[in-house]
Design an enzyme around this catalytic site. Sequence first.
Site, PDB file in Angstrom:
ATOM      1  N   LYS A   1       4.110   1.951  -2.483  1.00 53.54           N
ATOM      2  CA  LYS A   1       4.550   3.140  -3.231  1.00 53.54           C
ATOM      3  C   LYS A   1       6.013   3.401  -2.847  1.00 53.54           C
ATOM      4  O   LYS A   1       6.873   3.685  -3.688  1.00 53.54           O
ATOM      5  CB  LYS A   1       3.709   4.370  -2.849  1.00 53.54           C
TER       6      LYS A   1
ATOM      7  N   HIS B   1      -7.719  -5.605   0.108  1.00 55.50           N
ATOM      8  CA  HIS B   1      -6.474  -4.855   0.261  1.00 55.50           C
ATOM      9  C   HIS B   1      -5.742  -5.351   1.512  1.00 55.50           C
ATOM     10  O   HIS B   1      -6.099  -4.985   2.632  1.00 55.50           O
ATOM     11  CB  HIS B   1      -6.874  -3.382   0.426  1.00 55.50           C
TER      12      HIS B   1
ATOM     13  N   SER C   1       0.815  -1.207   0.000  1.00 57.73           N
ATOM     14  CA  SER C   1       0.000   0.000   0.000  1.00 57.73           C
ATOM     15  C   SER C   1       0.856   1.268   0.000  1.00 57.73           C
ATOM     16  O   SER C   1       1.698   1.419  -0.873  1.00 57.73           O
ATOM     17  CB  SER C   1      -0.944  -0.061   1.198  1.00 57.73           C
TER      18      SER C   1
ATOM     19  N   TRP D   1     -10.079   0.726  -5.131  1.00 52.60           N
ATOM     20  CA  TRP D   1      -9.480   2.018  -4.753  1.00 52.60           C
ATOM     21  C   TRP D   1      -8.075   2.169  -5.346  1.00 52.60           C
ATOM     22  O   TRP D   1      -7.641   3.250  -5.714  1.00 52.60           O
ATOM     23  CB  TRP D   1      -9.446   2.078  -3.224  1.00 52.60           C
TER      24      TRP D   1
HETATM   25  C1  GCU Z   1      -5.333   4.776   1.917  1.00 44.76           C
HETATM   26  C2  GCU Z   1      -4.753   5.581   0.781  1.00 44.76           C
HETATM   27  C3  GCU Z   1      -3.934   4.719  -0.154  1.00 44.76           C
HETATM   28  C4  GCU Z   1      -2.932   3.894   0.600  1.00 44.76           C
HETATM   29  C5  GCU Z   1      -3.614   3.137   1.708  1.00 44.76           C
HETATM   30  C6  GCU Z   1      -2.667   2.368   2.635  1.00 44.76           C
HETATM   31  O1  GCU Z   1      -6.317   3.924   1.410  1.00 44.76           O
HETATM   32  O2  GCU Z   1      -5.790   6.237   0.136  1.00 44.76           O
HETATM   33  O3  GCU Z   1      -3.249   5.527  -1.097  1.00 44.76           O
HETATM   34  O4  GCU Z   1      -2.241   3.039  -0.268  1.00 44.76           O
HETATM   35  O5  GCU Z   1      -4.317   4.028   2.542  1.00 44.76           O
HETATM   36  O6  GCU Z   1      -1.512   2.692   2.747  1.00 44.76           O
HETATM   37  O7  GCU Z   1      -3.170   1.457   3.304  1.00 44.76           O
END
Ligand code: GCU
Length: 428
Positions: free
Chosen positions: A271, A408, A267, A358
């Site tokens: 990134k 997720h 997540s 998402w």
């Molecule tokens: C939120 C956010 C995402 C991210 C995620 C996470 O959903 O919007 O961009 O990847 O948190 O880190 O769990």
Amino acid sequence: MKRKSWIFIFIVIIFLLGGRIVPAQKVNFDESKVPAYELPDPLILENGEKVTTPGQWWQQRRPELLRLFEEDIYGKVPGHLQHMSFRVRSVNRQALEGQATRKQVTILFTGDDNGPMMDLLIYIPNKVEKPCPAFLGLNFYGNQSISKDTGIFVTRSWVRNNEAYGITENKATEISRGVRASRWPVKMILEQGYALATAYYGDIDPDYDDGFQNGVQPLFYKKGQHKPAPEEWGSIAAWAWGLSRALDYLEKDENIDAHRVAVMGHSRLGKTALWAAAEDQRFALAISNMSGCGGAALSRRRYGETVERINTSFPHWFCTNFKKYNDHEDSLPVDQHELIALIAPRPVYITAAIEDRWADPKGMFLAAKYATPVYRLLGKTGLPDHAAMIPGHPVMGTIGFHLRPGKHDVIDYDWQQFLIFANKFLKK
Ligand code: GCU
């Protein structure tokens, strides 16, 4: 006003606040409403010239792309540490019923025992030839959250409150031991002959918007500077930088082969893993689990989370310049397929989950596909031509991808694929 009208107004307010004032209709989950877009070509220089040789890629296009990502998206790291040092605080050769050696190393960013620091937890398999390859990844709740192993130091850093994990007043306690163990199948990783190294991301920069007063950014402020310049690092770049500092230590550990370290993250930390591998070519392989917007997903698709949405909910993640592209994705000088291309020719594995709309599964698949010409230029497969988004059918070229049923999260299935993928490239 009638009672009904008040209820209506109340619901509207809650709705707007829940969406952090970004109108909810802006979040699109309908493929037919993805706008038409044109992606920048990773093999065309800013001056319009075509890149046709690996030399042009290495000498011209790659530095150009890296600079664009630095200045417009994640932010530049403003300097180097002068006095960083490592303290090996504990070694246990019989951890996890003898399966592993557990080391805990504190990385002192300024060399000062009372200064900012990051605790690195390392499990090294006992029964394999050394030095061995390793996975390195940041965790969300402290090193103690990844395993019930009572020898792990509980983080003393600021942690997001989570009642279920016994974390109140932003302090982790014994209760949080192993609460995230399902995301870190330590035994499975060790059995395959890999070491696992992890650190808490909040040691590097606590994940909330405080105007960059805490975390590592202030270590680099010039006289009179109180926050990063518009092209300087946000939190993701800081976390990625922290991964490189962990690798600095792994290079010194005789049990680890630092030339065979896979950087992994989920997540926001997915990134981070991609950006770490782009910035630091010492990472041999990268794994981005469901990284979505600002990770492996194409920004121009505006499907699920968008640039505006992410910059509004998490203003500290990217550099200030990135905000210029809120709702202006088409003027971005790059898109996220080029982030993957920056990792070429090294292997990179990208995942998505069906219920995680998402993070835009298709946007991540397409980014992998459009990064492929750079891999091909460098003599690698990239994403294989036959690749398709079929649940339960991972594809593994130099770029790997899987879409799996479910949510997720990081589950055993994901790690099983990471290990198969890593075995193709990191096993001798
Ligand atoms: C939120 C956010 C995402 C991210 C995620 C996470 O959903 O919007 O961009 O990847 O948190 O880190 O769990």
